[in-house]
Design a protein around this motif. Structure first.
Motif, mmCIF file in Angstrom:
data_model
loop_
_atom_site.group_PDB
_atom_site.id
_atom_site.type_symbol
_atom_site.label_atom_id
_atom_site.label_comp_id
_atom_site.label_asym_id
_atom_site.label_seq_id
_atom_site.Cartn_x
_atom_site.Cartn_y
_atom_site.Cartn_z
ATOM 1 N N ALA A 150 59.326 144.300 60.098
ATOM 2 C CA ALA A 150 58.534 145.476 60.246
ATOM 3 C C ALA A 150 56.937 144.853 60.406
ATOM 4 C CB ALA A 150 58.472 146.451 59.256
ATOM 5 N N GLY A 151 56.572 145.632 61.487
ATOM 6 C CA GLY A 151 55.128 145.393 61.911
ATOM 7 C C GLY A 151 54.364 146.511 62.470
ATOM 8 N N PHE A 152 53.452 145.921 63.523
ATOM 9 C CA PHE A 152 52.805 147.242 64.205
ATOM 10 C C PHE A 152 52.601 146.956 65.403
ATOM 11 C CE2 PHE A 152 51.436 146.606 59.580
ATOM 12 C CZ PHE A 152 51.529 147.896 59.214
ATOM 13 N N ILE A 153 52.299 148.153 66.272
ATOM 14 C CA ILE A 153 51.889 148.084 67.680
ATOM 15 C C ILE A 153 50.425 148.587 67.810
ATOM 16 C CG2 ILE A 153 52.373 148.939 70.065
ATOM 17 C CD1 ILE A 153 55.236 148.469 69.444
ATOM 18 N N GLY A 154 49.556 148.117 68.265
ATOM 19 C CA GLY A 154 48.304 148.649 68.604
ATOM 20 C C GLY A 154 48.333 149.855 69.690
ATOM 21 N N VAL A 155 47.267 150.619 70.077
ATOM 22 C CA VAL A 155 46.905 151.545 70.686
ATOM 23 C C VAL A 155 46.044 151.119 71.995
ATOM 24 C CG1 VAL A 155 47.402 153.179 68.981
ATOM 25 C CG2 VAL A 155 44.888 152.828 69.364
ATOM 26 N N SER A 156 45.623 150.187 72.092
ATOM 27 C CA SER A 156 44.497 149.663 73.235
ATOM 28 C C SER A 156 45.262 148.597 73.851
ATOM 29 C CB SER A 156 43.335 149.583 72.504
ATOM 30 O OG SER A 156 43.066 148.550 71.711
ATOM 31 N N LEU A 157 44.317 147.384 73.770
ATOM 32 C CA LEU A 157 44.618 146.444 74.648
ATOM 33 C C LEU A 157 45.836 145.759 74.332
ATOM 34 C CD1 LEU A 157 41.012 144.830 75.221
ATOM 35 C CD2 LEU A 157 42.449 145.865 77.092
ATOM 36 N N GLY A 158 46.010 145.627 73.007
ATOM 37 C CA GLY A 158 47.178 144.646 72.330
ATOM 38 C C GLY A 158 48.553 145.565 72.465
ATOM 39 N N ALA A 159 48.497 146.645 73.031
ATOM 40 C CA ALA A 159 49.799 147.659 72.685
ATOM 41 C C ALA A 159 50.991 147.018 73.161
ATOM 42 C CB ALA A 159 49.509 149.040 73.280
ATOM 43 N N ALA A 160 51.179 145.945 73.798
ATOM 44 C CA ALA A 160 52.321 145.416 74.160
ATOM 45 C C ALA A 160 52.657 144.210 73.378
ATOM 46 C CB ALA A 160 52.200 144.838 75.769
ATOM 47 N N LEU A 161 52.005 143.768 72.444
ATOM 48 C CA LEU A 161 52.180 142.704 71.310
ATOM 49 C C LEU A 161 52.232 142.977 70.093
ATOM 50 C CD1 LEU A 161 49.878 139.985 72.897
ATOM 51 C CD2 LEU A 161 52.074 140.405 73.409
ATOM 52 N N PRO A 162 53.557 143.342 69.552
ATOM 53 C CA PRO A 162 53.657 143.666 68.122
ATOM 54 C C PRO A 162 52.973 142.615 67.188
ATOM 55 C CG PRO A 162 55.737 144.017 69.289
ATOM 56 C CD PRO A 162 54.827 143.203 70.009
ATOM 57 N N TYR A 163 52.321 143.031 66.017
ATOM 58 C CA TYR A 163 51.750 142.037 65.118
ATOM 59 C C TYR A 163 52.410 142.338 63.580
ATOM 60 C CZ TYR A 163 48.109 145.735 64.484
ATOM 61 O OH TYR A 163 47.580 146.961 64.142
ATOM 62 N N GLY A 164 52.292 141.217 62.750
ATOM 63 C CA GLY A 164 52.530 141.337 61.378
ATOM 64 C C GLY A 164 51.538 141.725 60.438
ATOM 65 N N VAL A 165 51.853 141.851 59.327
ATOM 66 C CA VAL A 165 50.739 142.075 58.384
ATOM 67 C C VAL A 165 49.855 141.168 58.094
ATOM 68 C CG1 VAL A 165 50.573 142.521 55.649
ATOM 69 C CG2 VAL A 165 52.264 143.576 56.837
ATOM 70 N N LEU A 166 50.116 139.920 58.354
ATOM 71 C CA LEU A 166 49.098 138.732 58.398
ATOM 72 C C LEU A 166 49.411 138.200 59.433
ATOM 73 C CD1 LEU A 166 47.259 136.826 56.999
ATOM 74 C CD2 LEU A 166 48.724 135.737 55.933
#
Length: 217
Positions: A31-47
């Motif tokens: 599980a992770g996150f997707i941003g809403v601006s420039l990095g919206a194409a790159l999911p990222y983790g908690v750390l």
């Protein structure tokens, strides 16, 4: 000659706030996150560590680029972003700013972050959110999630908040924060709105009665 900005050496990592969409990997193991601006194409983790979204080889955040994680100083500024139509189903994140960062008037652009807490809102129907369910969109290999009640979740793929926190790892805390749009008004404003609606209803009923009394033929 350009002047260098003053360097900060805080005793504790700064705290910031941002919004993002929770995501679940296709195989359901991460599980992770997707941003809403420039990095919206790159999911990222908690750390996680930021990379340049333009594919350049410099380390983020670079002074001559927009790369890096972004957050704002004040929680209310991040919550304000949730009012826009395209961000209504996003979640609020409380993050710890790690590594090098550039401070701006309202926030940071920085190299690394730890997401400490995710605050998920109510269901789109207005009921308290019970689970995180498939939002109907995503990125290759990642399914976006949204907070929904049990009734609206239906047969969609869904998981409990505790399960999301466990899959995300790194000590993430997930909390439910019901946010009702009516909370933005105080009681006198609600009374005024109700009176206005009643007046409009009375006017329409009067017009309808006049139409029905007109002779036909």
């Amino acid at each position: 000659m350009s002047r260098r900005l003053p360097e900060e050496r805080p005793t504790e990592p700064p705290t910031g706030y941002k919004i993002a969409h929770p995501v679940l990997s296709q195989d359901g193991t991460r599980a992770g996150f997707i941003g809403v601006s420039l990095g919206a194409a790159l999911p990222y983790g908690v750390l996680d560590e930021a990379a340049c979204v333009y594919g350049r080889r410099h380390r983020a955040p670079h002074r001559r680029c927009d790369c890096g994680f972004h957050c704002v100083h004040a929680r209310q500024d991040a919550e304000a972003l949730l009012c826009t139509a395209e961000h209504r189903r996003a979640a609020l994140l409380e993050v710890t700013v790690l590594g090098a960062y550039i401070r701006f008037e309202r926030g940071f652009r920085y190299a690394r972050q730890r997401v400490r807490t995710m605050f998920s809102g109510p269901c789109a129907c207005g009921a308290p959110g019970a689970v995180l369910a498939d939002a109907g969109w995503g990125r290759p290999g990642w399914c976006a999630l949204e907070s929904v009640c049990a009734r609206c979740a239906g047969a969609r793929r869904s998981l409990a908040r505790a399960t999301f926190a466990r899959l995300a790892g790194e000590g993430l805390t997930v909390r439910s924060v019901p946010v009702a749009m009516a909370a933005a008004y105080d009681v006198p404003e609600l009374v005024a709105e109700a009176a206005l609606l009643q007046a409009r209803l009375d006017w329409f009923q009067t017009q309808l009665a006049r139409i029905q009394r007109r002779p036909r033929g």
